[in-house]
Design a protein around this motif. Sequence first.
Motif, mmCIF file in Angstrom:
data_model
loop_
_atom_site.group_PDB
_atom_site.id
_atom_site.type_symbol
_atom_site.label_atom_id
_atom_site.label_comp_id
_atom_site.label_asym_id
_atom_site.label_seq_id
_atom_site.Cartn_x
_atom_site.Cartn_y
_atom_site.Cartn_z
ATOM 1 N N UNK A 143 36.087 39.737 38.953
ATOM 2 C CA UNK A 143 36.430 38.999 37.731
ATOM 3 C C UNK A 143 37.079 39.912 36.693
ATOM 4 N N UNK A 144 36.811 41.214 36.762
ATOM 5 C CA UNK A 144 37.373 42.136 35.781
ATOM 6 C C UNK A 144 38.843 42.452 36.046
ATOM 7 N N UNK A 145 39.297 42.272 37.309
ATOM 8 C CA UNK A 145 40.687 42.556 37.682
ATOM 9 C C UNK A 145 41.085 43.961 37.220
ATOM 10 N N UNK A 146 40.349 44.931 37.732
ATOM 11 C CA UNK A 146 40.544 46.315 37.307
ATOM 12 C C UNK A 146 41.946 46.813 37.630
ATOM 13 N N UNK A 147 42.511 46.377 38.753
ATOM 14 C CA UNK A 147 43.826 46.882 39.159
ATOM 15 C C UNK A 147 44.887 46.586 38.107
ATOM 16 N N UNK A 148 44.914 45.358 37.600
ATOM 17 C CA UNK A 148 45.935 45.003 36.607
ATOM 18 C C UNK A 148 45.683 45.723 35.279
ATOM 19 N N UNK A 149 44.434 45.862 34.897
ATOM 20 C CA UNK A 149 44.145 46.590 33.667
ATOM 21 C C UNK A 149 44.545 48.054 33.807
ATOM 22 N N UNK A 154 48.404 52.527 32.997
ATOM 23 C CA UNK A 154 49.220 53.560 33.624
ATOM 24 C C UNK A 154 50.700 53.405 33.296
ATOM 25 N N UNK A 155 51.136 52.175 33.076
ATOM 26 C CA UNK A 155 52.546 51.953 32.758
ATOM 27 C C UNK A 155 52.818 51.997 31.260
ATOM 28 N N UNK A 156 51.793 52.180 30.459
ATOM 29 C CA UNK A 156 51.979 52.285 29.013
ATOM 30 C C UNK A 156 52.577 53.647 28.672
ATOM 31 N N UNK A 355 53.708 56.186 36.455
ATOM 32 C CA UNK A 355 54.264 55.025 35.754
ATOM 33 C C UNK A 355 54.725 53.963 36.755
ATOM 34 N N UNK A 356 55.384 54.387 37.818
ATOM 35 C CA UNK A 356 55.853 53.432 38.832
ATOM 36 C C UNK A 356 54.683 52.740 39.521
ATOM 37 N N UNK A 357 53.632 53.493 39.793
ATOM 38 C CA UNK A 357 52.459 52.888 40.439
ATOM 39 C C UNK A 357 51.806 51.854 39.508
ATOM 40 N N UNK A 358 51.693 52.191 38.230
ATOM 41 C CA UNK A 358 51.138 51.228 37.278
ATOM 42 C C UNK A 358 51.976 49.975 37.179
ATOM 43 N N UNK A 359 53.302 50.138 37.176
ATOM 44 C CA UNK A 359 54.191 48.971 37.116
ATOM 45 C C UNK A 359 54.026 48.101 38.354
#
Length: 445
Positions: A143-149, A154-156, A355-359
Amino acid sequence: MQVNTESTSLTGAAGRPGGALPGGPPGQRSAAPSDVEKAAALRRMKLLALSLLVVMAVIFIVAFALQKQYPGFEYVRAAAEGGMVGALADWFAVTALFKYPMGIKIPHTAIIPRRKDQIGASLGEFVETNFLSEQVVQEKLASADIARKAGAWLSSPGGPDRVAKEGAAVIRGAFKVLNDDDVQAVIESMVRKHLLTPPWGPPVGRLAERIFDDGHHHALVDLMVDRTVDWVRDNQETVNRLVTDRSPTWVPSFVDGLVGDKVYVEILKFTRAVQSDPQHQVRLSIDKYLKELAQDLQHDPVMIARAEGIKAQVLGDPEVRELASRTWDTIKTALLTAVDDPHSELTVKFKAAVHDFGTRLLVDPELAGKVNAWIGDAAGYLVKTYRSDIAGVITDTVARWDAEETSQKIELQVGRDLQFIRINGTVVGALAGLAIFTLATLLFG
């Protein structure tokens, strides 16, 4: 934290004045403002509950003295009497949780100090059963969806810089901890295991066979032939001198010159023929020799032994140790230089990769789902495997606490609310006393 709820004194858990936080900055106090406020609120609530008891006692005395002259005061006396009984009973109940009432060791009192270890064990078991469940942890992580957070961070703009900074700190710390001699020994053992122990002949022969079969060596042969032609063309005097030096002394010099010129012309003609004809006999002989050499390296014991002898000469013990030392020094210097320079190629590429991995985590639902699944599986495995050990931290921690300190810790957190029991007991006791006296008067008066 040891808290004396009867005074304003606060003492750190390990006897540290002011309760300095372990590992915290100097001057930071473990007694946070909220804890101080809780201690003050607890004292106020105790004073309020005691004041109500005193008020009830004063009312009872006054009403008891006037009830014969003014019969209506009997109801006031009954209410005050019930209020005192309720206040005293609830004071006893609340106090019995944390200490012996008035220091008297009455059975089933001072429950928390006496049963501290059982409470800790029960609390640990409760946490293990209801919170450290594989299903509960996985559902919460899903429910936390850690990957997207994580992808958003990481892309910030500051995410990759922070990761690079922390990664550099880890690398520097690792190099400080690692012993150079130990690392060099590991590299040396790997070189011996994977480079020296296996025989060189067969693998080199197989590699050479593939190269020769595909004709990749022809470019090298062409280069050697071209350089030979160039050398012969530019060194006629050298060829003549070689002929002159090897001819008998009685041969006239002009004959040496004629012979030298003839030899030079023939050598130049021969090398140019080899250069211009891809199917020249010399080229074919070279191909044949190289292919036979590749076969001998794989199957001829004598040739294999010669290859092993060459290996031993090239990479003996001193050479291997020097190779391991140079390899480690090179890797260490290169990494330290790269991580200390925010503009180094390694750092820049690492930040770009982060950055690419976060995107990708943000825009690729499939990848984000896989990462979430990996995190959930890892957390579930850890909880399933170590849940008892994790919950045991609670039990062991409580077991190490001093009994009085434990009682004070708990009273600080819940004592204020428990004082409402005394207040409510006073009010309810007064109403109950009044109701009972009124009912008895109506029935038997």
